[in-house]
Design an enzyme around this catalytic site. Structure first.
Site, PDB file in Angstrom:
ATOM      1  N   ARG A 291       0.869  -1.179   0.000  1.00 32.26           N
ATOM      2  CA  ARG A 291       0.000   0.000   0.000  1.00 32.26           C
ATOM      3  C   ARG A 291       0.904   1.227   0.000  1.00 32.26           C
ATOM      4  NH1 ARG A 291      -2.553  -0.345   6.046  1.00 32.26           N
ATOM      5  NH2 ARG A 291      -2.813  -2.487   5.327  1.00 32.26           N
ATOM      6  N   ILE A 331       1.814  -0.545  10.744  1.00 27.65           N
ATOM      7  CA  ILE A 331       0.473  -1.119  10.607  1.00 27.65           C
ATOM      8  C   ILE A 331       0.346  -1.842   9.273  1.00 27.65           C
ATOM      9  CG2 ILE A 331      -1.980  -0.548  10.342  1.00 27.65           C
ATOM     10  CD1 ILE A 331      -1.517   1.746  12.353  1.00 27.65           C
ATOM     11  N   ASP A 334       1.884  -5.163   9.644  1.00 35.88           N
ATOM     12  CA  ASP A 334       0.997  -6.048  10.418  1.00 35.88           C
ATOM     13  C   ASP A 334      -0.140  -6.592   9.564  1.00 35.88           C
ATOM     14  OD1 ASP A 334       2.539  -5.603  12.655  1.00 35.88           O
ATOM     15  OD2 ASP A 334       1.239  -4.036  13.468  1.00 35.88           O
ATOM     16  N   GLU A 335      -0.536  -5.834   8.554  1.00 42.51           N
ATOM     17  CA  GLU A 335      -1.655  -6.235   7.702  1.00 42.51           C
ATOM     18  C   GLU A 335      -1.178  -6.810   6.369  1.00 42.51           C
ATOM     19  OE1 GLU A 335      -4.148  -2.761   7.542  1.00 42.51           O
ATOM     20  OE2 GLU A 335      -4.765  -2.951   9.632  1.00 42.51           O
ATOM     21  N   CYS A 336       0.074  -7.303   6.363  1.00 39.99           N
ATOM     22  CA  CYS A 336       0.653  -8.066   5.237  1.00 39.99           C
ATOM     23  C   CYS A 336       0.991  -7.240   3.994  1.00 39.99           C
ATOM     24  CB  CYS A 336      -0.259  -9.227   4.827  1.00 39.99           C
ATOM     25  SG  CYS A 336      -0.495 -10.435   6.157  1.00 39.99           S
TER      26      CYS A 336
END
Length: 396
Positions: A291, A331, A334-336
């Site tokens: 992202r 974050i 943590d969310e791949c």
């Protein structure tokens, strides 16, 4: 307590149902999860098995090189070897063990060609244009044998200030600009995609200079002819012609950006401060793997500029301004979306803030390990522990 013999220990290893570690006895991993998941061969091998393995490796080496060029000759060590436990060094294996990456065929082809240009000192074959073969080439020139250095030292051998782990320096140029050329690969388990150049004194920007090292040298000569005096230009043009002929004989393209480099460009998920562009595992349907950073490139540069210029009294306040970016990136991890942490680590590395070396190491190493690029994690930790400006970068 009963002593376990090497034969018994190796028999236990063979019967172990776990997947063998691909790095075998040379595994550099230290985390418990890796050691639990994969089995590792014992340090002491049965004599018959060890002898057989040596022969198999030699046969494989010869088979891999085929008729395209002769395999790198074994290098005999002195009577008291310290860099390796063997009395004979096989360059490909030594380089993979010490640098954690494998060099492509054109790397060895250039060394063989340089031996025809300067038999006494192949590393200086291109001294006329200010280039010297360094890095893993110092194994072929025997400079790195018998120096008894820890693994981390090899990983920072000719590693310049802004170099990411994906980049392995093999040629050094003008020291005044800290110009150097290296192989670039997106995954430590893959061969390089292209060669890139950087002026470390100036910035962290990497520029593609060819799909193989002959192309990189040829294009360097092309640029050099534009600035050298007319008398030298003639001799450089002559040498450039020889390089072109040798590349044609070896069926190597001199294109600046051959098809496989253009193919990589289609996989880039984000532009980066080093101008190379980020390629990481990314599922475009689920949009998992990457992202965008929570701030744009211009804003991130301003934040890093402020961190770099901050006085000790201002440091806490300025770091608090950067903290939301670090938190958002954590974050994402943590969310791949592991590519986000690599992008941030790359950008800070290319920017050059000295005080954020530990931050670079943390974001890059964590996310490299999570996408299976463990060797890069080892390299960046070693680099950030001993990050140097300038050109005093050899461990020889």
């Amino acid at each position: 307590m009963k002593m376990v013999t090497p034969d018994e220990e190796y028999d236990h290893y063979v019967k172990d149902p776990r997947t063998p570690c691909k790095f075998g006895i040379s595994c550099y991993q230290k985390n418990a999860a890796h050691k639990e998941k994969y089995k590792h061969p014992p340090k002491k091998r049965p004599a018959e098995e060890a002898a057989s393995e040596v022969e198999n490796k030699k046969a494989k080496n010869e088979s891999e090189n085929g008729s395209s060029h002769s395999p790198p000759a074994p290098i005999a060590e002195s009577e008291e070897p310290t860099a390796t436990t063997s009395s004979t060094v096989y360059p490909k294996e030594f380089i993979k063990e010490k640098f954690l990456v494998e060099m492509p065929d054109d790397f060895y082809m250039l060394w063989e060609y340089c031996q025809t240009l300067n038999k006494a000192n192949p590393s200086k074959a291109f001294s006329e244009i200010g280039l010297e073969l360094v890095g893993p080439y110092d194994v072929l020139s025997q400079k790195l044998l018998n120096i008894n250095k820890p693994t981390d030292d090899y990983l920072i051998h000719w590693r310049y200030y802004h170099d990411p782990p994906e980049f392995q320096t093999v040629l050094k140029g003008n020291d005044s600009t800290e110009y150097h050329i290296g192989y670039f690969r997106d995954d430590p388990n893959d061969l390089p995609v292209f060669l890139a150049a950087n002026h470390a004194k100036k910035d962290g920007v990497l520029t593609c200079v060819g799909g193989n090292i002959f192309a990189a040298v040829w294009h360097m000569m092309e640029a050099f002819k534009k600035i050298c005096d007319p008398f030298k230009k003639l001799s450089v043009t002559n040498l450039q012609g020889k390089i072109k002929k040798q590349a044609e004989n070896l069926k190597l393209s001199l294109d600046l950006k051959p098809s496989h480099v253009k193919e990589r460009n289609t996989k880039i998920v984000s532009s980066t401060f080093n101008s190379i562009g980020l390629v990481v595992p990314y599922n475009r349907k689920t949009q998992v793997g990457y992202r965008h950073l929570c701030v744009g490139a211009a804003e991130l540069r301003k934040l890093l500029d402020r961190v770099g210029k901050a006085s000790p009294q201002q440091k806490e306040k300025v770091m608090s301004e950067l903290q939301p970016v670090l938190t958002a990136t954590s974050i994402a991890t943590d969310e791949c979306d592991f590519g986000t942490g690599i992008e941030l680590g790359w950008n800070i590395l290319a920017h050059g803030v000295d005080s954020l070396n530990s931050t670079i190491a943390r974001f890059l190493a964590t996310n490299y390990e999570l996408i299976g690029r463990d060797a890069f994690a080892v390299i960046i930790r070693a680099h950030m522990k001993n990050r140097k400006r300038g050109v005093d970068l050899s461990i020889c």
